[in-house]
Write an enzyme that holds these catalytic residues in place. Structure first.
Site, short mmCIF file in Angstrom:
data_model
loop_
_atom_site.label_atom_id
_atom_site.label_comp_id
_atom_site.label_asym_id
_atom_site.label_seq_id
_atom_site.Cartn_x
_atom_site.Cartn_y
_atom_site.Cartn_z
N HIS A 1 -8.14 2.11 -5.25
CA HIS A 1 -7.29 1.89 -4.07
C HIS A 1 -7.39 0.48 -3.51
O HIS A 1 -7.65 0.28 -2.32
CB HIS A 1 -7.63 2.91 -2.98
CG HIS A 1 -7.43 4.33 -3.41
ND1 HIS A 1 -8.40 5.06 -4.04
CD2 HIS A 1 -6.35 5.14 -3.31
CE1 HIS A 1 -7.93 6.28 -4.30
NE2 HIS A 1 -6.69 6.34 -3.87
N ASP B 1 -13.27 2.72 -7.38
CA ASP B 1 -12.14 3.06 -6.53
C ASP B 1 -10.90 2.27 -6.94
O ASP B 1 -10.94 1.04 -6.95
CB ASP B 1 -12.52 2.74 -5.08
CG ASP B 1 -11.53 3.29 -4.08
OD1 ASP B 1 -10.45 3.74 -4.49
OD2 ASP B 1 -11.83 3.26 -2.87
N CYS C 1 -2.95 6.27 -8.10
CA CYS C 1 -4.41 6.23 -8.24
C CYS C 1 -4.94 7.12 -9.36
O CYS C 1 -5.90 6.75 -10.05
CB CYS C 1 -5.09 6.55 -6.92
SG CYS C 1 -4.67 8.15 -6.20
#
Length: 463
Positions: free
Chosen positions: A351, A349, A115
């Site tokens: 993820h 994000d 990430c």
């Protein structure tokens, strides 16, 4: 035979982990992001006003292949659509699966560990977008990618997860057919400027493709990270990623990238002469070429927790036209911060597990590289370790930016020392062993290696 057996075990282990991560990061997520109508919203130096009372929310579903759709629950006056178009136009880089195997490992996905590399890619991508496209550019198709139907996507998600899980265990993966919502539609009549911008839009994304040949792809970044002791599957801190990005840009061979350089601040200090030397590498040689510079500043916004005294400074940074975002997040969860409203940060994000996209093919689908739904997080939840990024096209831009940021640092600092500083001269003038412009085969200097080794066990690296 023993080595072969070990390789097989690693491959089986990798497939089990891939299947688990597919389940963990691919389910449909239903969340609401609330925005105030009365407070301005800032996004990478641009300000938007929604100009009505009360609040509205963007409700979004995130699907296993990264496709999203938004619903605004009431009609809003003001420039909400302009904000959404601007946000969606930023390049979104997330976890991927089924990409070519990473050299020296059995990994074909970065789910669960990549990430911070992804948020670093997003920051660099924004810098390159400023360089080639300018801050006023928006993707013409930005508002066309959120027209999916929730029920059909939910059913498709379950089917995809089941097939993915079975294939992971049996090693019988079938190539996926990538969807393109715009296939079969009439092509827009573009003038030369629009055509040029679309070429650069695709080119920038292709530099971040998940293949060994992509200049800033995961495979290349991991190779540079090995020189700091990191391997595929390790977790990377925001400071380490800053140095990896610097090395990746230095080593890039595409002629289009020769006009950009990256400078990483040393010990929270930006040495002006070192930055200008990077921008004007041919000074004194009769050549007039100068380079744009992306300045990366690893900092810490407090001790174990983020100090709320730094909130106004962070907001000030994100409101500057020079800012290209912040690599930060929560412990072990990196986000790309691009804006704010009131005391909440707006972020993208990484993820989400999406399928590999071959960016080498003509007209590869763009949808999965753009995120229709912003997320918000309270500043006080932010991990104190982060890396701040700026872009300066010219030396004059750098001098102006350093003046503005210095004033902001002084006015926002309640402590004896500011978060970081700009000083005149070279780093070697302050008793550093060598210039950051030295010829080197290593990613880090010996001093940098010692510091990084000392903090290598921390969730974020502090320089």
């Amino acid at each position: 035979m023993e080595a072969t057996g070990t390789d097989e075990v690693e491959k089986i282990k990798s497939k089990f982990m891939s299947a688990w991560h597919n389940m963990k990061y691919s389910w449909v997520l239903k969340t609401k992001t609330y925005f105030s109508r009365s407070s301005p919203v800032f996004l990478l130096g641009k300000c938007y006003h929604f100009k009505t009372d009360g609040t509205y929310y963007i409700q979004h579903l995130t699907h296993s292949n990264g496709s999203n759709f938004d619903k605004i629950n009431t009609e809003i006056s003001g420039n909400v659509e302009e904000f959404r178009k601007d946000f969606i136009s930023r390049i979104w880089l997330t976890y991927r699966e089924e990409f070519p195997q990473i050299k020296g490992s059995a990994l074909t996905t970065d789910c669960g560990w990549g990430c911070t590399l992804r948020t670093g890619q997003m920051l660099l991508a924004q810098g390159l977008m400023l360089h080639f496209l300018g801050r006023a550019w928006v993707w013409p198709d930005a508002l066309d990618i959120d027209n999916s139907d929730s029920e059909s996507w939910t059913a498709n998600t379950v089917k995809k997860l089941t097939a993915s899980f079975e294939a992971s265990l049996t090693a019988e993966r079938e190539p996926k057919i990538l969807s393109n919502h715009h296939q079969g539609t009439l092509k827009r009549n573009c003038d030369d400027s629009e055509m040029r911008n679309e070429v650069y839009h695709r080119k920038i994304i292709s530099w971040f493709g998940d293949s060994p040949l992509a200049a800033f792809g995961l495979h290349q970044l991991i190779e540079y990270g090995k020189k700091s002791g990191k391997i595929a599957g390790d977790w990377y801190g925001p400071a380490v990623v800053a140095h990896i990005l610097r090395k990746a840009v230095e080593e890039a061979r595409d002629p289009e990238l020769q006009g950009v350089t990256v400078y990483v601040a040393q010990d929270c200090t930006v040495y002006s002469s070192d930055v200008i030397d990077r921008q004007c590498p041919f000074m004194g040689s009769g050549k007039a070429d100068t380079k744009a510079v992306i300045i990366l500043v690893p900092v810490r916004l407090g001790g174990e927790r983020t100090n709320m005294d730094y909130l106004e400074f962070v907001k000030g940074i994100l409101s500057l036209e020079y800012c290209v975002g912040i690599i930060g997040g929560k412990p072990k969860q990196s986000y790309y911060f691009a804006g704010f409203q009131d005391d909440s940060l707006i972020y993208m994000d990484p993820h989400y597990c999406q399928s590999f996209v071959d960016v080498s093919i003509k007209d590869f689908p763009l949808e999965s590289f753009h995120c229709p739904s912003p997320k918000k997080m309270s500043f006080k939840k932010m991990d104190p370790s982060c890396t701040i990024g700026f872009y300066c096209r010219t030396v004059q831009d750098f001098e102006k930016a350093s003046e503005e940021i210095t004033k902001m640092l002084k006015s926002s600092s309640k402590e004896k020392y500011p978060l970081f500083t700009f000083v005149k001269g070279h780093s070697r003038d302050y008793d550093f062993a060598s210039s950051p412009l030295r010829e080197e085969n290593d990613l880090f200097s010996e001093d940098e290696k010692k510091r990084l080794k000392r903090f290598s066990t921390e969730e974020f690296v502090l320089l």
